[in-house]
Scaffold this motif. Structure first.
Motif, mmCIF file in Angstrom:
data_model
loop_
_atom_site.group_PDB
_atom_site.id
_atom_site.type_symbol
_atom_site.label_atom_id
_atom_site.label_comp_id
_atom_site.label_asym_id
_atom_site.label_seq_id
_atom_site.Cartn_x
_atom_site.Cartn_y
_atom_site.Cartn_z
ATOM 1 N N ASP A 126 0.833 -1.188 0.000
ATOM 2 C CA ASP A 126 0.000 0.000 0.000
ATOM 3 C C ASP A 126 0.878 1.252 0.000
ATOM 4 N N LEU A 127 0.460 2.285 -0.730
ATOM 5 C CA LEU A 127 1.255 3.513 -0.828
ATOM 6 C C LEU A 127 1.447 4.170 0.537
ATOM 7 N N ALA A 143 4.071 2.320 2.422
ATOM 8 C CA ALA A 143 5.390 2.609 1.857
ATOM 9 C C ALA A 143 5.896 3.969 2.324
ATOM 10 N N LEU A 144 5.028 4.968 2.361
ATOM 11 C CA LEU A 144 5.417 6.296 2.837
ATOM 12 C C LEU A 144 5.794 6.255 4.317
#
Length: 291
Positions: free
Chosen positions: A106-107, A110-111
Motif C-alpha cells: 500500500d502507498l 510505503a510512505l
C-alpha cells in the motif's frame, strides 16, 4: 530590514547590544548578494527569537536542549528502527515472495516506512557530525509520521500520540542552540543509547531470549542510565540530565503505552525508571564528592 529584525530581540537586550548587532550585521552583509543577505537576516531573526524564548546558548534553556537534542534523535531512531526491522521480519517470514509483497504494498505503508527510514538515516548522519543535514532528514521523517498519525491512525501505531511525540521531538531537536550542537562525546553517547536500546529488543522479538515482549521498558531504561551516567561524569545534581532524558523519551513512552495495552504493572515500572535513575545518579554524585 535589520531594524525590523532587531525588534524581535527583548527590549533590554536590544538596548544593550542593539547598536553592536546592527554594526556587525551591516559590515558582514555589505558586499553579499541578495540571497546571502536574506539568509543572514534569517539567521539573525532566528537568534533573536532564541534570545526572546531564552533558548540561546547562554541561557539555562539552551543548555538543557543542547543535552536533550541528540538523545531525542536517538530515541526517535530506536522507535523507527523497530518499525523497520519488524516490517522486514514480517516480509521474510511471510510465505509469499518478497518481490510480490513489495509490488503490492500500500502507498501509505510505503510512505510510513520511508519516513521511518529518513529518521534513522538522519539520526546516523547527525550523530556522525553532519548535524544540519541529519536533522533536516530526521525532522522530515518525523513530520511525515506526524501527518500520517493524525490522518491515518490505524497505520501508525499510537495514532495521534505518535504524532504528538514526533512533533515534540522535532521541537526539542530544533531548540538546540546553533553553537551548542553536540560534540563527539555527546554524539557517541547518544549513538550508543540508540544501538543498545534497539538491538536487544530486535533479538527479543525473535524469541531468542524466551521473552515475548519487553513492554517498551528496555529502551527507557537505557536512556535513564545514560542520563545518570552523564550526570555523574559532569558531577552535576542530575536534574538537567535526567530532565533532558525525560523530554527525549517521548517516542519511547508512546511506544510503551501502546505496546503494554491494559497491563498496568509494566507501565508503572516504566514511569519509575527515570526518577529512580535520578535518585541513583544523585547518590553516586554525593558519594563521589565525599571521596
Amino acid at each position: 530590514m535589520i531594524d525590523h529584525v532587531l525588534r524581535l530581540y527583548p527590549a533590554d537586550y536590544r538596548s544593550t547590544y542593539g547598536e553592536e548587532i546592527v554594526d556587525v550585521h551591516r559590515e558582514m552583509t555589505t558586499d553579499l548578494p541578495r540571497a546571502a543577505r536574506l539568509r543572514a537576516d534569517a539567521d539573525l531573526a532566528a537568534h533573536a527569537l532564541r534570545v526572546r524564548l531564552r533558548l540561546d546558548s547562554a541561557s539555562s534553556g539552551g543548555r538543557f536542549f543542547a543535552v536533550a537534542a541528540p538523545f531525542a534523535l536517538a530515541a526517535a531512531a530506536v522507535g523507527n528502527g523497530l518499525v523497520l526491522t519488524r516490517w522486514y521480519a514480517g516480509l521474510v517470514i511471510s510465505p509469499a515472495p518478497a518481490w510480490l509483497q513489495l509490488t503490492h504494498m500500500d502507498l501509505a505503508e510505503a510512505l510510513h516506512l520511508m519516513c521511518s527510514l529518513a529518521v534513522c538515516v538522519g539520526t546516523i548522519v547527525a550523530l556522525a557530525g553532519r548535524w544540519v543535514l541529519g536533522v533536516a532528514a530526521a525532522a522530515g521523517g518525523l513530520l511525515g509520521t506526524a501527518v500520517q498519525g493524525a490522518i491515518d491512525a490505524p497505520l501508525v501505531q499510537g495514532g495521534w500520540m505518535t504524532s504528538a511525540a514526533a512533533l515534540l521531538t522535532v521541537a526539542v531537536v530544533l531548540a538546540c542552540p546553533v553553537d551548542r550542537r553536540p560534540g563527539e562525546g555527546l554524539s557517541a553517547a547518544a549513538a550508543a543509547v540508540a544501538g543498545i536500546g534497539w538491538f536487544p529488543v530486535v533479538v527479543a522479538d525473535t524469541g531468542a531470549f524466551g521473552v515475548t515482549t519487553d513492554y517498551g521498558v528496555w529502551p527507557m531504561l537505557v536512556l535513564a542510565v545514560a542520563g545518570a551516567a552523564l550526570a555523574v561524569r559532569r558531577r552535576s545534581s542530575g536534574a538537567r540530565e535526567i530532565g533532558a532524558m525525560a523530554v527525549a523519551s517521548a517516542p519511547l513512552t508512546v511506544a510503551a503505552l501502546t505496546g503494554a495495552g491494559s497491563d498496568l504493572l509494566p507501565l508503572i515500572g516504566m514511569f519509575l525508571v527515570l526518577p529512580l535513575a535520578a535518585a541513583l545518579g544523585t547518590c553516586a554524585i554525593a558519594l563521589r564528592r565525599r571521596h
